[in-house]
Design a protein around this motif. Sequence first.
Motif, PDB file in Angstrom:
ATOM      1  N   LYS A 163       0.861  -1.185   0.000  1.00  0.00           N
ATOM      2  CA  LYS A 163       0.000   0.000   0.000  1.00  0.00           C
ATOM      3  C   LYS A 163       0.895   1.231   0.000  1.00  0.00           C
ATOM      4  CE  LYS A 163      -3.537   2.206   2.828  1.00  0.00           C
ATOM      5  NZ  LYS A 163      -4.307   2.046   4.078  1.00  0.00           N
ATOM      6  N   LEU A 164       0.775   2.010  -1.060  1.00  0.00           N
ATOM      7  CA  LEU A 164       1.671   3.153  -1.271  1.00  0.00           C
ATOM      8  C   LEU A 164       0.989   4.447  -0.823  1.00  0.00           C
ATOM      9  CD1 LEU A 164       4.305   4.252  -2.614  1.00  0.00           C
ATOM     10  CD2 LEU A 164       2.911   4.544  -4.673  1.00  0.00           C
ATOM     11  N   VAL A 165       1.297   4.867   0.398  1.00  0.00           N
ATOM     12  CA  VAL A 165       0.709   6.099   0.921  1.00  0.00           C
ATOM     13  C   VAL A 165       1.377   7.314   0.274  1.00  0.00           C
ATOM     14  CG1 VAL A 165       0.293   7.470   3.008  1.00  0.00           C
ATOM     15  CG2 VAL A 165       0.107   4.958   3.083  1.00  0.00           C
ATOM     16  N   LEU A 166       2.694   7.216   0.087  1.00  0.00           N
ATOM     17  CA  LEU A 166       3.414   8.328  -0.543  1.00  0.00           C
ATOM     18  C   LEU A 166       4.704   7.823  -1.181  1.00  0.00           C
ATOM     19  CD1 LEU A 166       3.610  11.418  -1.025  1.00  0.00           C
ATOM     20  CD2 LEU A 166       4.834  11.582   1.142  1.00  0.00           C
ATOM     21  N   GLY A 167       4.978   8.299  -2.387  1.00  0.00           N
ATOM     22  CA  GLY A 167       6.249   8.022  -3.053  1.00  0.00           C
ATOM     23  C   GLY A 167       6.965   9.340  -3.257  1.00  0.00           C
ATOM     24  N   TYR A 168       6.964   9.810  -4.517  1.00  0.00           N
ATOM     25  CA  TYR A 168       7.569  11.111  -4.818  1.00  0.00           C
ATOM     26  C   TYR A 168       6.641  12.236  -4.357  1.00  0.00           C
ATOM     27  CZ  TYR A 168       9.148  15.129  -7.558  1.00  0.00           C
ATOM     28  OH  TYR A 168       9.566  16.375  -7.943  1.00  0.00           O
ATOM     29  N   ARG A 169       7.244  13.278  -3.834  1.00  0.00           N
ATOM     30  CA  ARG A 169       6.479  14.497  -3.546  1.00  0.00           C
ATOM     31  C   ARG A 169       7.224  15.664  -4.175  1.00  0.00           C
ATOM     32  NH1 ARG A 169       5.137  15.515   2.518  1.00  0.00           N
ATOM     33  NH2 ARG A 169       3.173  14.461   2.089  1.00  0.00           N
ATOM     34  N   SER A 170       6.535  16.389  -5.036  1.00  0.00           N
ATOM     35  CA  SER A 170       7.171  17.499  -5.761  1.00  0.00           C
ATOM     36  C   SER A 170       7.418  18.681  -4.819  1.00  0.00           C
ATOM     37  CB  SER A 170       6.283  17.941  -6.921  1.00  0.00           C
ATOM     38  OG  SER A 170       5.090  18.505  -6.413  1.00  0.00           O
ATOM     39  N   PRO A 171       8.389  19.541  -5.149  1.00  0.00           N
ATOM     40  CA  PRO A 171       8.649  20.733  -4.327  1.00  0.00           C
ATOM     41  C   PRO A 171       7.398  21.593  -4.155  1.00  0.00           C
ATOM     42  CG  PRO A 171      10.427  20.405  -5.904  1.00  0.00           C
ATOM     43  CD  PRO A 171       9.351  19.401  -6.243  1.00  0.00           C
ATOM     44  N   LYS A 172       6.594  21.680  -5.218  1.00  0.00           N
ATOM     45  CA  LYS A 172       5.380  22.501  -5.156  1.00  0.00           C
ATOM     46  C   LYS A 172       4.418  21.972  -4.080  1.00  0.00           C
ATOM     47  CE  LYS A 172       1.473  23.888  -8.065  1.00  0.00           C
ATOM     48  NZ  LYS A 172       0.730  23.506  -9.269  1.00  0.00           N
ATOM     49  N   THR A 173       4.165  20.662  -4.120  1.00  0.00           N
ATOM     50  CA  THR A 173       3.272  20.057  -3.128  1.00  0.00           C
ATOM     51  C   THR A 173       3.866  20.194  -1.733  1.00  0.00           C
ATOM     52  OG1 THR A 173       2.416  18.458  -4.719  1.00  0.00           O
ATOM     53  CG2 THR A 173       2.187  17.889  -2.402  1.00  0.00           C
ATOM     54  N   ASN A 174       5.172  19.978  -1.641  1.00  0.00           N
ATOM     55  CA  ASN A 174       5.801  20.033  -0.317  1.00  0.00           C
ATOM     56  C   ASN A 174       5.699  21.433   0.293  1.00  0.00           C
ATOM     57  OD1 ASN A 174       7.371  17.923   1.286  1.00  0.00           O
ATOM     58  ND2 ASN A 174       8.577  19.756   1.617  1.00  0.00           N
ATOM     59  N   ARG A 175       5.888  22.461  -0.544  1.00  0.00           N
ATOM     60  CA  ARG A 175       5.773  23.842  -0.050  1.00  0.00           C
ATOM     61  C   ARG A 175       4.374  24.095   0.497  1.00  0.00           C
ATOM     62  NH1 ARG A 175       9.106  25.334  -4.269  1.00  0.00           N
ATOM     63  NH2 ARG A 175       7.350  25.641  -5.688  1.00  0.00           N
ATOM     64  N   ALA A 176       3.358  23.638  -0.245  1.00  0.00           N
ATOM     65  CA  ALA A 176       1.970  23.862   0.168  1.00  0.00           C
ATOM     66  C   ALA A 176       1.688  23.152   1.495  1.00  0.00           C
ATOM     67  CB  ALA A 176       1.016  23.366  -0.915  1.00  0.00           C
ATOM     68  N   LEU A 177       2.158  21.918   1.635  1.00  0.00           N
ATOM     69  CA  LEU A 177       1.900  21.151   2.856  1.00  0.00           C
ATOM     70  C   LEU A 177       2.703  21.703   4.033  1.00  0.00           C
ATOM     71  CD1 LEU A 177       1.869  17.541   1.374  1.00  0.00           C
ATOM     72  CD2 LEU A 177      -0.092  18.895   2.100  1.00  0.00           C
ATOM     73  N   HIS A 178       3.931  22.110   3.744  1.00  0.00           N
ATOM     74  CA  HIS A 178       4.794  22.659   4.805  1.00  0.00           C
ATOM     75  C   HIS A 178       4.191  23.952   5.354  1.00  0.00           C
ATOM     76  CE1 HIS A 178       8.422  23.420   7.093  1.00  0.00           C
ATOM     77  NE2 HIS A 178       8.545  24.609   6.520  1.00  0.00           N
ATOM     78  N   ALA A 179       3.549  24.739   4.483  1.00  0.00           N
ATOM     79  CA  ALA A 179       2.918  25.989   4.910  1.00  0.00           C
ATOM     80  C   ALA A 179       1.751  25.700   5.854  1.00  0.00           C
ATOM     81  CB  ALA A 179       2.438  26.770   3.695  1.00  0.00           C
ATOM     82  N   GLN A 180       1.072  24.548   5.633  1.00  0.00           N
ATOM     83  CA  GLN A 180      -0.072  24.173   6.482  1.00  0.00           C
ATOM     84  C   GLN A 180       0.385  23.570   7.801  1.00  0.00           C
ATOM     85  OE1 GLN A 180      -2.481  21.434   4.236  1.00  0.00           O
ATOM     86  NE2 GLN A 180      -2.678  22.852   2.529  1.00  0.00           N
ATOM     87  N   SER A 181       1.456  22.802   7.749  1.00  0.00           N
ATOM     88  CA  SER A 181       1.895  22.085   8.944  1.00  0.00           C
ATOM     89  C   SER A 181       3.406  21.939   8.938  1.00  0.00           C
ATOM     90  CB  SER A 181       1.258  20.691   8.986  1.00  0.00           C
ATOM     91  OG  SER A 181       1.971  19.872   9.898  1.00  0.00           O
ATOM     92  N   HIS A 182       4.028  22.383  10.003  1.00  0.00           N
ATOM     93  CA  HIS A 182       5.484  22.285  10.053  1.00  0.00           C
ATOM     94  C   HIS A 182       5.961  20.893  10.448  1.00  0.00           C
ATOM     95  CE1 HIS A 182       6.779  26.317   8.958  1.00  0.00           C
ATOM     96  NE2 HIS A 182       5.545  26.629   9.302  1.00  0.00           N
ATOM     97  N   SER A 183       5.009  19.963  10.628  1.00  0.00           N
ATOM     98  CA  SER A 183       5.434  18.579  10.810  1.00  0.00           C
ATOM     99  C   SER A 183       5.856  17.993   9.457  1.00  0.00           C
ATOM    100  CB  SER A 183       4.321  17.736  11.440  1.00  0.00           C
ATOM    101  OG  SER A 183       3.233  17.636  10.556  1.00  0.00           O
ATOM    102  N   VAL A 184       5.514  18.703   8.355  1.00  0.00           N
ATOM    103  CA  VAL A 184       5.992  18.300   7.032  1.00  0.00           C
ATOM    104  C   VAL A 184       7.373  18.924   6.831  1.00  0.00           C
ATOM    105  CG1 VAL A 184       5.597  18.467   4.549  1.00  0.00           C
ATOM    106  CG2 VAL A 184       3.666  18.122   6.090  1.00  0.00           C
ATOM    107  N   ALA A 185       8.392  18.091   6.677  1.00  0.00           N
ATOM    108  CA  ALA A 185       9.761  18.582   6.551  1.00  0.00           C
ATOM    109  C   ALA A 185       9.910  19.422   5.289  1.00  0.00           C
ATOM    110  CB  ALA A 185      10.736  17.400   6.499  1.00  0.00           C
ATOM    111  N   SER A 186      10.673  20.518   5.384  1.00  0.00           N
ATOM    112  CA  SER A 186      10.865  21.366   4.199  1.00  0.00           C
ATOM    113  C   SER A 186      11.788  20.696   3.191  1.00  0.00           C
ATOM    114  CB  SER A 186      11.405  22.731   4.609  1.00  0.00           C
ATOM    115  OG  SER A 186      12.634  22.583   5.274  1.00  0.00           O
ATOM    116  N   LYS A 187      12.687  19.851   3.691  1.00  0.00           N
ATOM    117  CA  LYS A 187      13.544  19.068   2.780  1.00  0.00           C
ATOM    118  C   LYS A 187      13.294  17.600   3.128  1.00  0.00           C
ATOM    119  CE  LYS A 187      16.397  22.411   1.120  1.00  0.00           C
ATOM    120  NZ  LYS A 187      15.488  23.087   0.197  1.00  0.00           N
ATOM    121  N   SER A 188      12.742  16.862   2.190  1.00  0.00           N
ATOM    122  CA  SER A 188      12.484  15.458   2.521  1.00  0.00           C
ATOM    123  C   SER A 188      13.051  14.544   1.452  1.00  0.00           C
ATOM    124  CB  SER A 188      10.983  15.218   2.711  1.00  0.00           C
ATOM    125  OG  SER A 188      10.406  14.712   1.536  1.00  0.00           O
ATOM    126  N   GLN A 189      13.314  13.308   1.861  1.00  0.00           N
ATOM    127  CA  GLN A 189      13.828  12.308   0.925  1.00  0.00           C
ATOM    128  C   GLN A 189      12.791  12.008  -0.155  1.00  0.00           C
ATOM    129  OE1 GLN A 189      16.972  10.841   0.977  1.00  0.00           O
ATOM    130  NE2 GLN A 189      17.487  12.329   2.566  1.00  0.00           N
TER     131      GLN A 189
END
Length: 172
Positions: A95-121
């Motif tokens: 079950k694939l919850v998450l694979g690649y996450r684009s910088p654009k998506t990551n920026r949007a999620l990081h802005a909502q919650s700082h539990s989302v790392a700004s730099k992630s693998q």
Amino acid sequence: MMAGGPAALVMAALSQSISARTPERRLAFTNPHNGERYDACFFANGRYRPEGLAELNHALRDWRTGATRHMDPALFDLLVRVREKLEVSPRSHLKLVLGYRSPKTNRALHAQSHSVASKSQHMLGKATDISILGVSLSRLRDVALSLRGGGVGYYPHDGFVHIDTGSVRHWS
Ligand SMILES: [Zn+2]
């Protein structure tokens, strides 16, 4: 490229540790966000198969934006080793919850919650968040840790284990 060429030999040597036991490597994923299912052979006859890698890159694309990137083949090898150690069938779907996450998506999620790392693998194409039907998350975590193939994050409340090919570390 010739099957016996120098590059093929290097590639074969690099993957020798698992190729002896697993001449053909495949991965199957189900994406809970869109219901898509994939089953691809990405390594056979001593070399990586571009078609199989491309199918997995597509399977692991950023499901929010559709953005793809070249995923680290070592990540696919690591997932095969995890699955083998768990003695789960190659045909069973992770079950694939998450694979690649684009910088654009990551920026949007990081802005909502700082539990989302700004730099992630995930942004580097080196991480997946997964679970496996019939395998407890704690066991999946323990097996991933035992292989020392990279980072392992334990997220029991979110129902997945993060596995990446970055430096060896763990968190929960
Ligand atoms: Zn993750």
